[in-house]
Scaffold this active site. Structure first.
Site, PDB file in Angstrom:
ATOM      1  N   ASP A 151      27.666 -58.393  22.487  1.00 53.77           N
ATOM      2  CA  ASP A 151      27.231 -58.501  23.690  1.00 53.77           C
ATOM      3  C   ASP A 151      26.465 -57.437  24.459  1.00 53.77           C
ATOM      4  O   ASP A 151      26.293 -57.319  25.754  1.00 53.77           O
ATOM      5  CB  ASP A 151      28.299 -58.401  24.572  1.00 53.77           C
ATOM      6  CG  ASP A 151      29.375 -57.229  24.812  1.00 53.77           C
ATOM      7  OD1 ASP A 151      29.103 -56.480  24.142  1.00 53.77           O
ATOM      8  OD2 ASP A 151      30.232 -57.339  25.847  1.00 53.77           O
ATOM      9  N   GLY A 186      36.331 -49.889  21.905  1.00 54.83           N
ATOM     10  CA  GLY A 186      37.082 -50.383  21.021  1.00 54.83           C
ATOM     11  C   GLY A 186      36.353 -50.061  19.552  1.00 54.83           C
ATOM     12  O   GLY A 186      35.004 -49.956  19.401  1.00 54.83           O
ATOM     13  N   ASP A 210      29.114 -51.028  25.850  1.00 54.17           N
ATOM     14  CA  ASP A 210      28.293 -50.709  27.103  1.00 54.17           C
ATOM     15  C   ASP A 210      28.721 -49.345  27.835  1.00 54.17           C
ATOM     16  O   ASP A 210      28.416 -48.380  28.501  1.00 54.17           O
ATOM     17  CB  ASP A 210      28.050 -51.917  27.848  1.00 54.17           C
ATOM     18  CG  ASP A 210      29.378 -52.555  28.405  1.00 54.17           C
ATOM     19  OD1 ASP A 210      30.192 -52.084  27.757  1.00 54.17           O
ATOM     20  OD2 ASP A 210      29.055 -53.582  29.287  1.00 54.17           O
ATOM     21  N   ASP A 227      32.363 -57.800  20.148  1.00 54.62           N
ATOM     22  CA  ASP A 227      31.833 -58.897  21.258  1.00 54.62           C
ATOM     23  C   ASP A 227      30.412 -59.255  20.754  1.00 54.62           C
ATOM     24  O   ASP A 227      30.107 -60.171  21.625  1.00 54.62           O
ATOM     25  CB  ASP A 227      31.993 -58.082  22.475  1.00 54.62           C
ATOM     26  CG  ASP A 227      33.562 -58.095  22.974  1.00 54.62           C
ATOM     27  OD1 ASP A 227      34.412 -58.505  21.982  1.00 54.62           O
ATOM     28  OD2 ASP A 227      33.828 -57.519  23.906  1.00 54.62           O
ATOM     29  N   ARG A 238      36.217 -60.272  26.227  1.00 57.32           N
ATOM     30  CA  ARG A 238      36.855 -60.378  27.882  1.00 57.32           C
ATOM     31  C   ARG A 238      35.675 -60.790  28.782  1.00 57.32           C
ATOM     32  O   ARG A 238      35.867 -61.577  29.541  1.00 57.32           O
ATOM     33  CB  ARG A 238      37.001 -58.831  28.159  1.00 57.32           C
ATOM     34  CG  ARG A 238      38.206 -58.734  29.154  1.00 57.32           C
ATOM     35  CD  ARG A 238      38.592 -57.303  29.577  1.00 57.32           C
ATOM     36  NE  ARG A 238      37.788 -56.538  28.603  1.00 57.32           N
ATOM     37  CZ  ARG A 238      38.436 -55.092  28.266  1.00 57.32           C
ATOM     38  NH1 ARG A 238      39.687 -55.138  28.326  1.00 57.32           N
ATOM     39  NH2 ARG A 238      37.778 -54.143  27.585  1.00 57.32           N
ATOM     40  N   THR A 288      30.304 -53.175  18.527  1.00 56.24           N
ATOM     41  CA  THR A 288      31.554 -53.925  19.244  1.00 56.24           C
ATOM     42  C   THR A 288      31.442 -55.246  18.594  1.00 56.24           C
ATOM     43  O   THR A 288      30.796 -55.828  18.315  1.00 56.24           O
ATOM     44  CB  THR A 288      31.327 -53.970  20.791  1.00 56.24           C
ATOM     45  OG1 THR A 288      31.990 -54.768  21.337  1.00 56.24           O
ATOM     46  CG2 THR A 288      29.726 -54.469  21.118  1.00 56.24           C
ATOM     47  N   ARG A 337      39.073 -44.553  24.960  1.00 51.40           N
ATOM     48  CA  ARG A 337      38.485 -44.915  26.275  1.00 51.40           C
ATOM     49  C   ARG A 337      38.898 -43.937  27.262  1.00 51.40           C
ATOM     50  O   ARG A 337      40.202 -43.523  27.486  1.00 51.40           O
ATOM     51  CB  ARG A 337      39.103 -46.363  26.808  1.00 51.40           C
ATOM     52  CG  ARG A 337      38.777 -47.633  25.900  1.00 51.40           C
ATOM     53  CD  ARG A 337      38.988 -48.923  26.390  1.00 51.40           C
ATOM     54  NE  ARG A 337      39.402 -49.914  25.461  1.00 51.40           N
ATOM     55  CZ  ARG A 337      38.065 -50.638  24.937  1.00 51.40           C
ATOM     56  NH1 ARG A 337      36.920 -50.265  25.512  1.00 51.40           N
ATOM     57  NH2 ARG A 337      38.453 -51.671  24.293  1.00 51.40           N
TER      58      ARG A 337
HETATM   59  O1  F6P Z   1      35.428 -54.895  23.311  1.00 52.09           O
HETATM   60  C1  F6P Z   1      35.855 -55.196  22.248  1.00 52.09           C
HETATM   61  C2  F6P Z   1      37.217 -55.794  22.505  1.00 52.09           C
HETATM   62  O2  F6P Z   1      37.782 -56.091  21.418  1.00 52.09           O
HETATM   63  C3  F6P Z   1      37.067 -56.940  23.650  1.00 52.09           C
HETATM   64  O3  F6P Z   1      36.925 -57.890  22.893  1.00 52.09           O
HETATM   65  C4  F6P Z   1      38.636 -56.803  24.112  1.00 52.09           C
HETATM   66  O4  F6P Z   1      38.683 -57.770  25.319  1.00 52.09           O
HETATM   67  C5  F6P Z   1      38.902 -55.483  24.201  1.00 52.09           C
HETATM   68  O5  F6P Z   1      37.974 -54.775  23.439  1.00 52.09           O
HETATM   69  C6  F6P Z   1      40.225 -55.278  24.011  1.00 52.09           C
HETATM   70  O6  F6P Z   1      40.344 -53.758  24.255  1.00 52.09           O
HETATM   71  P1  F6P Z   1      41.750 -52.918  24.069  1.00 52.09           P
HETATM   72  O7  F6P Z   1      42.021 -52.651  22.568  1.00 52.09           O
HETATM   73  O8  F6P Z   1      41.347 -51.643  24.625  1.00 52.09           O
HETATM   74  O9  F6P Z   1      42.906 -53.565  24.662  1.00 52.09           O
END
Ligand code: F6P
Length: 326
Positions: free
Chosen positions: A133, A14, A106, A131, A175, A129, A75
């Site tokens: 985390d 992300g 991660d 997050d 998430r 990120t 990804r």
């Molecule tokens: O890892 C960052 C994040 O924004 C999370 O908070 C979220 O769950 C996820 O990415 C969403 O990913 P995507 O944009 O691939 O749907």
């Protein structure tokens, strides 16, 4: 110890505000130290597709203030296969790249950890990120900007919630991690915060809301982290509404707007510091480390330790404080 001659930087997973300042710092620090530098577009996918471009001081002009990542991100499933990693390594060799700076979460770190065990390439990870985390850094790139984005949205929701005497359920990203929800909840004065790391039953939540109503609160905001076990904001709102209908109830999903926007001053400085430190680490012969900020010092953490040495813990003291102050 062989000296690094050419570094490549990429972003993966992300996107997060602050990635561009970090890319800029990697490119400019490399050039300053007399190294060649390249950017890999679209993360691991670009490594496999040989989507790699040489960069110089000017390639990163005027990007400090931009959200997202100029190198794009993805990804990538192919990199999880041995064949994908072999193709990626062959392309690094073709481009004479012997050091990598990987900016991401991660998933990104798992990628470079495995890759650097299989192939002769030096790697440094930079935590990026929203997050927040990742073990090894008090803050990840993008977290500060995203928190500000969330509270700006919630402040606006509060205006209308207060005018109409409404209860709003606001869903915030995360998430597996509730850090963004928790900090934003404190900063925006949310009446309750539902987090993936903490089981809050619907009954408990209703008790909290009833207590607020008894204190004549004319509106309420409940932040629901995306990964909360009771389901998303719509689910929680539905369950609450069945039993507690003191307020008119509304739901807002903040979604991907949380990932965009110009990086805050904090994320610009953090991205610059981390990118600078990542290049210096590679030049000093370091590899398989992540760069992080701890107590305002830039530190390196072994990548294995960052990935599985410790679980990222919810800040219980902040959660307790949020309940007292709401
Ligand atoms: O890892 C960052 C994040 O924004 C999370 O908070 C979220 O769950 C996820 O990415 C969403 O990913 P995507 O944009 O691939 O749907």
């Amino acid at each position: 110890m062989s000296k690094i001659k050419k570094i490549a930087v990429f972003t993966s997973g992300g996107d997060a505000p602050g990635m561009n300042p970090c890319i800029r710092a990697v490119v400019r620090t490399s050039k300053y130290l007399g190294l060649e530098v390249a950017g890999i577009n679209q993360g691991y996918q670009g490594m496999i597709d040989n989507n790699i471009v040489d960069m110089d001081h000017h390639s990163v002009s005027n990007i400090l203030q931009l959200g997202g990542t100029i190198l794009k991100t993805a990804r990538c499933l192919d990199f999880k296969t041995p064949e994908g990693r072999k193709l990626a390594y062959d392309n690094l060799q073709k481009n004479n790249i012997d050091g990598l700076v990987a900016i991401g979460g991660d998933g990104t770190f798992n990628g470079i950890e495995l890759f650097s065990r299989e192939y002769d390439v030096k790697v440094i990870g930079v935590p990026g990120t929203i997050d927040n985390d990742l073990y090894g850094s008090d803050y990840t790139l993008g977290f500060d900007t995203a928190t500000n984005t969330v509270i700006e949205a919630i402040d606006k929701i509060r205006d209308t919630a207060e005018s109409h005497a409404r209860l709003f359920f606001v869903e915030v990203m995360g998430r597996d991690a509730g850090c963004l929800a928790l900090r934003a909840g404190i900063a925006a004065g949310a009446e309750a915060i539902m987090l993936p790391e903490k089981d809050t039953s619907i009954e408990e939540l209703i008790e909290t809301l009833k207590a607020g109503a008894a204190k004549n609160k004319s509106s309420a905001i409940v932040i629901v982290s995306e990964g909360d076990k009771s389901g998303g904001a719509f689910n929680v709102a539905k369950k609450v509404k069945e039993v507690f209908n003191f307020y008119d109830t509304k739901v807002t999903i903040l979604g991907h707007l949380q990932r965009g926007g110009s990086p805050s001053a904090f994320d610009r400085v953090l991205g610059s510091r981390m990118g600078f430190a990542a290049v210096k680490a590679l030049v000093a012969g370091e590899s398989r480390k992540t760069v992080g900020l701890r107590g305002n010092q830039i530190v390196l953490t072994d990548i294995k330790e960052a990935l599985c040495g410790h679980e990222f813990k919810l800040e219980e003291d902040l959660l307790e404080m949020s309940v007292v102050l709401a």
